[in-house]
Design an enzyme around this catalytic site. Structure first.
Site, PDB file in Angstrom:
ATOM      1  N   ASP A 629       0.823  -1.215   0.000  1.00 56.99           N
ATOM      2  CA  ASP A 629       0.000   0.000   0.000  1.00 56.99           C
ATOM      3  C   ASP A 629       0.850   1.255   0.000  1.00 56.99           C
ATOM      4  OD1 ASP A 629      -2.379  -1.450   0.167  1.00 56.99           O
ATOM      5  OD2 ASP A 629      -2.268  -1.567   2.354  1.00 56.99           O
ATOM      6  N   GLU A 635       0.425  12.425  -1.012  1.00 50.87           N
ATOM      7  CA  GLU A 635       0.429  13.554  -0.072  1.00 50.87           C
ATOM      8  C   GLU A 635       1.837  13.997   0.307  1.00 50.87           C
ATOM      9  OE1 GLU A 635      -2.013  11.629   2.959  1.00 50.87           O
ATOM     10  OE2 GLU A 635      -0.344  11.887   4.342  1.00 50.87           O
ATOM     11  N   HIS A 671      -1.942  -0.063  -3.644  1.00 54.05           N
ATOM     12  CA  HIS A 671      -3.232   0.586  -3.427  1.00 54.05           C
ATOM     13  C   HIS A 671      -2.995   2.041  -3.069  1.00 54.05           C
ATOM     14  CE1 HIS A 671      -7.030   1.771  -1.782  1.00 54.05           C
ATOM     15  NE2 HIS A 671      -6.445   2.054  -0.651  1.00 54.05           N
ATOM     16  N   GLU A 695      -9.049   4.858  -5.422  1.00 52.90           N
ATOM     17  CA  GLU A 695     -10.359   5.334  -4.979  1.00 52.90           C
ATOM     18  C   GLU A 695     -11.031   6.033  -6.154  1.00 52.90           C
ATOM     19  OE1 GLU A 695     -10.350   7.589  -1.326  1.00 52.90           O
ATOM     20  OE2 GLU A 695     -11.750   9.012  -2.188  1.00 52.90           O
ATOM     21  N   HIS A 724     -16.279   5.340   2.503  1.00 55.63           N
ATOM     22  CA  HIS A 724     -16.319   6.440   3.468  1.00 55.63           C
ATOM     23  C   HIS A 724     -17.743   6.714   3.923  1.00 55.63           C
ATOM     24  CE1 HIS A 724     -12.142   7.129   2.764  1.00 55.63           C
ATOM     25  NE2 HIS A 724     -12.359   7.166   1.468  1.00 55.63           N
TER      26      HIS A 724
HETATM   27  N1  GLN Z   1      -4.550  -2.295   3.419  1.00 54.97           N
HETATM   28  C1  GLN Z   1      -5.025  -1.146   4.119  1.00 54.97           C
HETATM   29  C2  GLN Z   1      -6.444  -1.380   4.604  1.00 54.97           C
HETATM   30  O1  GLN Z   1      -7.178  -2.003   3.955  1.00 54.97           O
HETATM   31  C3  GLN Z   1      -4.998   0.083   3.266  1.00 54.97           C
HETATM   32  C4  GLN Z   1      -5.486   1.296   3.995  1.00 54.97           C
HETATM   33  C5  GLN Z   1      -5.257   2.608   3.283  1.00 54.97           C
HETATM   34  O2  GLN Z   1      -4.962   2.619   2.122  1.00 54.97           O
HETATM   35  N2  GLN Z   1      -5.435   3.698   3.956  1.00 54.97           N
HETATM   36  O3  GLN Z   1      -6.844  -0.911   5.633  1.00 54.97           O
HETATM   37 ZN    ZN Z   2      -6.888   3.305   0.887  1.00 54.38          ZN
END
Ligand code: GLN
Ligand code: ZN
Length: 793
Positions: A629, A635, A671, A695, A724
């Site tokens: 991830d 950011e 991700h 996302e 969310h």
């Molecule tokens: N693998 C993490 C989760 O599913 C990824 C969280 C994230 O990208 N903020 O919680």
């Molecule tokens: Zn995420």
């Protein structure tokens, strides 16, 4: 010339997170409004007194906020959308918190004026990151026919409260240009800065009232100076400060820039007709000389020399040397003006809200490390020394510099700061370590053979709901109430249930659920060498939410496998592939306080090597898919575009180093939980992950445009479930989103997954949502097969 020490802002939450607990209890209906206000007043008084005791000459007021200072400003100038229970006059605290958190309950239940414009179920204002910090502010909303009114002069009230205890403060205001620039517009599109003329009278009124109450100075924060500004924006800054200085000549205005150098905006800043200018001399150290040389003599300079963004004690010796030219100039008479040189203030680089309150609470840390820490309170002490360094009390200064050097040496000579084997590995890095063995098309072929996944494969991002039970068990385990063995078997049961359930609903690629993880960075930090965790190093993230970032102080390495056992257990329960689940090096770096004696890029490489080891161990244990991830890659982008390239280069390298040590057959996922890729698409492509999940549900797949325009070659899982929100998407809604994705991508590229991890959701939401998601994928396969048959006929 006078030398003064000045602070720009003190943490609001309190040494023991008093504000957080008061807010949480107030929101839960367990604390009255009166009690909440009393806590707030108490904190402010305590912090003013503390700063006075530490010898700070210029102490800020109005740096306190119940929730967020940007929201305070919006509320103060009447930028309050309809429906939150405000019509005119002072804004009720209920309305203020409704803007921050959304409205719940009717106005009657809350005892709000029935005439007030209150609607149930109004959403909270949008929350977003404050520049490149981990603090989040609420985005003000403006309409084209926005009317501004002064609802209540909050800075004046704060100024008067401090005056009551005999402290004449310098009130802090968010400057009008930054304030407008941070907002968003609703209705017709327009540039919020066009509202500047309407806003200025309000600022004028605030300042006149402050002046009338006896305030000498006001601090106006304009961190937008650290951004790339347009000619129009610069003109706005010039215009508005000219007007303000003219309208209220009886108060001195200090404009504060922080988080970066002025860069191309320096000339504008120097030509503002203001009494003082604050510069971030940590991140903008290269501008110090220029500032001293070019600023008009009449302009007081506030030199932000103490790092407000990091937790380390300053190198006072170096800063003392840096201040020598200032000291020399002090005794010169300017030949033109025949007056002594300008007034100088020494200050932190920015407000201290981005660091914890007091390092003396950290008794459990190793001595050398503890000696090296400076939180807000210690930074005030350092300021006092710098003040003396210029004004010439040399004896005391030398003693303090000695102590500072000693602390610095103690920290740097900690064994863990310099790990020979880590340094050796870094020196020995070879170019091939950044490359997968084959290019993507070949990898894709062998992965397809090995994994044999259906079209539109389904998966999730990693975490499943962190229920109250799980959090309780974790807390009990930490307190020693339940033993390791019992805790482990509890977590195993949760994992088992999650695996069986995923199999039952027909997901293709499973996850173990991350039940054992408190936080995606902390979990790894606690297992890596070179990281420290504080007891009370809390920093406000937003409102009542605080985080305790890990501190990277030493060379980073992996002591032992960190996730392999959990993965192995999860995989033993299913014949479907379970993803190995790791946090990437850039995200670990960006969400920590980082050592200041190594470039960030080097620290990132060390973390990348540790993650690489884990990736390889997962592969050895049999993992066919490993996800790394990088939630915080975007950011970390520097505020000024000119610096993006360098950052992206080393960030991408770190990811590649972490992910490239596997065979072609092992599928690497990444991700990213955001939806703006337009400007960084080349870097995203260069990561060369086999699959990326992003996302996208809220933006209706618009973000995919750039992936399609730039012919992104690898696979993508655009989020089709907005995690969310508590809403459960229907199968049809998901199909609509997939259809939109298909307009932009090749069907062979598409994975079906939620926007992000599900840890903040409830099982009762997650279960039906994922069932719908799997059904949508099945439907897609049926449709595709039909289309295939028709084409064949
Ligand atoms: N693998 C993490 C989760 O599913 C990824 C969280 C994230 O990208 N903020 O919680
Ligand atoms: Zn995420």
């Amino acid at each position: 010339m006078t030398i003064q020490t000045a602070n720009l802002g003190f943490p609001r939450i309190g040494k023991n997170r008093e504000l957080k607990f008061a807010l949480d209890r107030y929101f839960a209906g367990k604390l009255s409004q009166k009690e909440l206000i009393a806590t707030a007043n108490d904190l402010q008084l305590r912090h003013w007194k503390l700063q006075a005791e530490k010898g700070i000459d210029i102490i800020p007021s109005n740096d306190f906020s119940f929730y967020d200072h940007v929201l305070d400003h919006a509320v103060m100038v009447g930028a309050i959308p309809q429906g939150y229970g405000w019509a005119s006059g002072p804004v009720a605290l209920e309305s203020y918190f409704a803007l921050a958190r959304g409205t719940t309950g009717s106005n009657q239940a809350l005892g709000i004026d029935p005439e007030a414009n209150w609607q149930d179920n109004m959403p909270a204002l949008e929350m977003t990151k404050w520049f490149d910090t981990n603090y989040h502010y609420l985005k003000p909303e403006f309409s084209k026919n926005q009317v501004f009114v002064l609802t209540e002069n909050k800075p004046l009230q704060a100024f008067l409260s401090a005056l009551e205890i005999g402290i004449k403060t310098r009130p802090v205001l968010l400057g009008p240009v930054t304030f407008l620039k941070l907002g968003k517009v609703h209705g017709e599109r327009f540039d919020p800065l066009t509202l500047l003329d309407r806003l200025m009278p309000i600022y004028g009124q605030i300042l006149s009232e402050l002046a009338a109450a006896g305030a000498d100075w006001v601090q106006m924060d304009e961190p937008c100076f650290s951004l790339d500004l347009s000619e129009f924006e610069r003109q706005c800054l010039l215009d508005c400060y000219s007007k303000l200085a003219e309208a209220v000549p009886e108060i001195f205005i200090l404009v504060a820039n922080y988080f970066g150098p002025f860069g191309d905006n320096l000339a504008t800043a120097l030509s503002l007709p203001i009494a003082g200018l604050h510069a971030d001399c940590v991140r903008g150290s290269e501008e110090l000389d220029l500032l001293l040389k070019e600023a008009p003599d009449s302009m007081t300079l506030s030199l932000g020399l103490i790092d407000g963004r990091n937790v380390w004690r300053a190198d006072l010796d170096r800063l003392d040397a840096l201040l020598q030219p200032v000291q020399k100039r002090m005794h010169l008479l300017s030949p033109l003006t025949k007056r002594t040189d300008r007034d100088i203030q020494v200050s932190p680089s920015c407000s201290l809200i981005h660091v914890p309150v007091d390092a003396t609470c950290e008794a459990e840390l190793e001595l050398g490390l503890r000696m090296g820490l400076a939180f807000a309170t210690q930074k005030l002490e350092e300021l006092t020394v710098l003040g003396m360094a210029i004004s010439g009390n040399r004896n005391e200064v030398e003693t303090q510099i000695g102590a500072s050097l000693q602390a610095l040496m103690a920290r740097r000579s900690l064994k863990s700061c310099h790990d020979k084997s880590v340094r050796q590995r870094i020196t020995n890095l070879s170019p091939d370590m950044y490359w997968r063995k084959s290019r993507y098309p070949e990898r894709h072929r062998v992965q397809q053979l090995k994994l044999d996944l259906p079209a539109f494969p389904t998966t999730t991002i990693g975490s499943f709901p962190q229920t109250a039970e799980i959090r309780q068990a974790r807390a009990d385990h930490r307190k020693g109430v339940i033993e390791d063995g019992a805790y482990r078997s509890f977590l195993r049961d949760e994992t088992k249930r999650a695996i069986f359930w995923q199999e039952a609903i027909g997901l293709d690629v499973l996850v173990h659920g991350e039940f054992e993880r408190n936080d995606m960075v902390q979990y790894f930090g606690e297992k890596l060498s070179g990281f420290a965790f504080t007891q009370r190093g809390w920093v406000q993230s937003y409102g009542s939410r605080c985080v305790r970032p890990p501190i990277i102080y030493g060379d980073v390495s992996r002591k032992a496998p960190m996730t392999v056992d959990w993965w192995r257990y999860a995989q033993s329960l299913s014949s479907k592939p379970v993803k190995g689940m790791l946090t990437g090096p850039v995200t670990i770096l960006n969400w920590s306080f980082v050592r200041d004696d190594l470039p960030r890029a080097d620290v990132c490489s060390q973390i990348a090597l540790a993650i690489r080891d884990e990736v390889q161990d997962l592969e050895k244990a049999g993992a066919k898919i490993i996800q790394i991830d990088e939630a915080a890659l975007r950011e970390g982008l520097p505020l000024q575009k000119a610096n993006w390239r360098a950052y992206l280069e080393w960030a991408v390298e770190a990811f590649r180093l972490a992910s490239s040590g596997v065979t072609d057959e092992t599928q690497i996922h990444t991700h990213m939980c955001y939806s703006e890729f337009n400007e960084i698409i080349d870097a995203i492509t260069a990561l060369d992950a086999d699959v990326i999940s992003v996302e996208s549900s809220r933006s209706n797949m618009e973000l995919l445009e750039v992936f399609s325009d730039r012919k992104y070659p690898n696979e993508i899982g655009p989020g089709v479930y907005d995690i969310h929100s508590p809403r459960i998407p229907t199968k049809e809604e998901i199909l609509d989103l997939v259809a939109l994705a298909l307009e932009r991508l090749d069907p062979k590229q598409i994975w079906i997954n939620p926007d992000c991890g599900l840890k903040t959701r409830q099982w009762r939401e997650v279960r039906p949502a994922l069932v719908n998601m799997v059904e949508a994928a099945v439907q897609m396969r049926v449709n595709a097969a039909k289309a295939g048959n028709e084409a064949a006929q």
